[in-house]
Design a protein around this motif. Structure first.
Motif, mmCIF file in Angstrom:
data_model
loop_
_atom_site.group_PDB
_atom_site.id
_atom_site.type_symbol
_atom_site.label_atom_id
_atom_site.label_comp_id
_atom_site.label_asym_id
_atom_site.label_seq_id
_atom_site.Cartn_x
_atom_site.Cartn_y
_atom_site.Cartn_z
ATOM 1 N N CYS A 38 26.888 9.197 14.177
ATOM 2 C CA CYS A 38 27.586 8.855 15.407
ATOM 3 C C CYS A 38 28.760 9.814 15.589
ATOM 4 O O CYS A 38 29.574 9.971 14.684
ATOM 5 N N THR A 39 28.829 10.431 16.749
ATOM 6 C CA THR A 39 29.971 11.265 17.094
ATOM 7 C C THR A 39 30.623 10.671 18.334
ATOM 8 O O THR A 39 29.969 10.515 19.364
ATOM 9 N N TRP A 40 31.887 10.330 18.208
ATOM 10 C CA TRP A 40 32.656 9.746 19.303
ATOM 11 C C TRP A 40 33.507 10.867 19.876
ATOM 12 O O TRP A 40 34.392 11.368 19.214
ATOM 13 N N ARG A 41 33.220 11.241 21.113
ATOM 14 C CA ARG A 41 33.957 12.324 21.752
ATOM 15 C C ARG A 41 34.726 11.774 22.946
ATOM 16 O O ARG A 41 34.154 11.208 23.869
ATOM 17 N N LYS A 42 36.046 11.975 22.908
ATOM 18 C CA LYS A 42 36.907 11.619 24.030
ATOM 19 C C LYS A 42 37.304 12.926 24.704
ATOM 20 O O LYS A 42 37.622 13.905 24.031
ATOM 21 N N TYR A 43 37.261 12.931 26.014
ATOM 22 C CA TYR A 43 37.596 14.153 26.728
ATOM 23 C C TYR A 43 38.573 13.858 27.853
ATOM 24 O O TYR A 43 38.786 12.730 28.236
ATOM 25 N N GLY A 44 39.159 14.877 28.356
ATOM 26 C CA GLY A 44 40.173 14.794 29.406
ATOM 27 C C GLY A 44 40.881 16.132 29.414
ATOM 28 O O GLY A 44 40.262 17.171 29.564
ATOM 29 N N TYR A 45 42.190 16.120 29.176
ATOM 30 C CA TYR A 45 42.938 17.372 29.081
ATOM 31 C C TYR A 45 42.577 18.126 27.811
ATOM 32 O O TYR A 45 42.706 19.337 27.723
ATOM 33 N N SER A 46 42.143 17.379 26.791
ATOM 34 C CA SER A 46 41.681 17.991 25.553
ATOM 35 C C SER A 46 40.492 17.165 25.051
ATOM 36 O O SER A 46 40.212 16.089 25.573
#
Length: 169
Positions: free
Chosen positions: A109-117
């Motif tokens: 499982c890879t949890w990726r949060k995105y936005g400005y970074s």
């Protein structure tokens, strides 16, 4: 990584904010079930707590969960068959990538949060626990929708039949 992490999706308190317009189907393309489930999630919006290992994220029935709810049976089926998949929550700016391992009882499982970074964390999940959590979570939502008169029990039963797979592990 030798140990697996727990995966949780829990319904939390009601959400009184309405950030979006009520669901509409101007072309009449949605089934009664799909439209009523969208109405239920909008009119009875709740916070949803997602936890993987030590990571936590607050989501909402509308818009986060309703965007993936109908796809969950197929996602479980793909994972069961060894195919990679993902749970995409664009409104909350995050994606959870799921990849079955050679050891059938584990899923990467890879949890990726995105936005400005972009922030990314990796976990190992127990396949059986992940599947059971998803099934239980969906069943709770559908049960509430039946109890409040949005969908019929037979519609809930038909949907849940799509989630029945051989046991893993």
């Amino acid at each position: 990584m030798n140990t697996t992490q727990k995966f949780y999706l829990k319904l939390a308190e009601p959400c009184r904010e309405n950030w979006f317009l009520p669901p509409q189907d101007p072309l009449g393309e949605l089934s009664h079930f799909d439209m009523e489930l969208r109405r239920f999630c909008f009119e009875h919006n709740q916070k949803v707590l997602l936890e993987i290992g030590d990571e936590k994220q607050e989501l909402f029935l509308d818009p986060d969960i309703i965007l993936i709810l109908d796809e969950i049976p197929e996602k479980i089926d793909d994972l069961y068959r060894g195919k990679k998949n993902e749970l995409d929550f664009p409104e909350s700016r995050m994606i959870i990538y799921l990849e079955p391992r050679k050891e059938y009882w584990r899923i990467g499982c890879t949890w990726r949060k995105y936005g400005y970074s972009i922030e990314e964390k990796s976990f190992e999940l127990e396949t059986k626990q992940l599947f059971q959590t998803l099934k239980t979570f969906v069943k709770k939502i559908l049960t509430q929708a039946v109890d409040k008169g949005y969908i019929q029990d037979r519609e809930k039963t038909e949907f849940m039949k799509r989630m029945v797979k051989p046991s893993v592990g």
